[in-house]
Design an enzyme around this catalytic site. Structure first.
Site: not given
Ligand code: ITT
Length: 192
Positions: A8, A10, A67, A146-147, A149, A169, A174-175
């Protein structure tokens, strides 16, 4: 100890992926920054496989890729696959989404994540998907993560991802769900 490349670029994602992969009996390495994979797939699964496979082949090592994206129900699943490309910065992405949803009471959304692992020859040997349902707030809340959130609210926790302690988290996202399926299967892989 087998080498595993985290495929990644990111930094927020990298930090979370590293947290799942510490103490696993492999030598975790970063993807060479110049190695970029074009995300031409039509699904999260296809893009995760593309990233893991190409990084594995280019480095000759095992590789793991994620992804992911945010699907908003009333926007027919947008930004979805294009979550990273929705704006120039995280703040731009958030602003664009808030504008798209302005005055719209339908705030249901979900984060989706597919994690894929490729062998050094590029073959995909493991893939897992995780989904976390939530709602899009009308203004950002919280400093963590991040993103998207700060605008992703999880009713069960009564917090946004950005307000949650990282450990929560890590557990519910999801992760986290994708890694929970994948991690128990990793040791057997490397024995083959
Ligand atoms: P790599 O492909 O190099 O891993 P990327 O950021 O381009 O990095 P994706 O194509 O998978 O990765 O895009 C995922 C985007 O979805 C990411 O940039 C965020 O905007 C968003 N996203 C994914 N998981 C997130 C999370 O846990 N919290 C907030 N936003 C997230």
């Amino acid at each position: 100890m087998p080498v595993l490349i985290v495929a990644t670029g990111n930094p927020g994602k990298l930090k979370e992926m590293q947290a799942y992969l510490t103490d696993g009996g492999w030598d975790l390495r970063l993807k060479p920054p110049e190695l970029e994979v074009e995300e031409t797939g039509q699904t999260f699964a296809e893009n995760a496989a593309l990233k893991a496979s190409q990084v594995a082949q280019a480095t000759g090592e095992w590789a793991i890729a994620d992804d992911s994206g945010l699907e908003v129900e009333t926007l027919n699943g947008a930004p979805g696959l294009y979550s990273a490309r929705y704006g120039k910065t995280d703040a731009d992405c958030i602003q664009r989404l808030l504008t798209e949803l302005q005055g719209n009471p339908k705030r249901q959304a979900r984060f989706v994540c597919v994690v894929a692992i490729a062998r050094p020859d590029g073959a995909i040997v493991l893939q897992a998907e995780g989904i976390c349902p939530g709602e899009i707030l009308t203004a950002p809340r919280g400093q963590g993560g991040f993103g998207y959130d700060p605008i992703f609210y999880v009713p069960q926790q009564q917090m946004t991802f950005a307000e949650m302690p990282a450990a929560i988290k890590h557990e519910i996202s999801h992760r986290g769900q994708a890694f929970a399926q994948l991690l128990p299967q990793l040791p057997q892989l490397f024995e083959r």
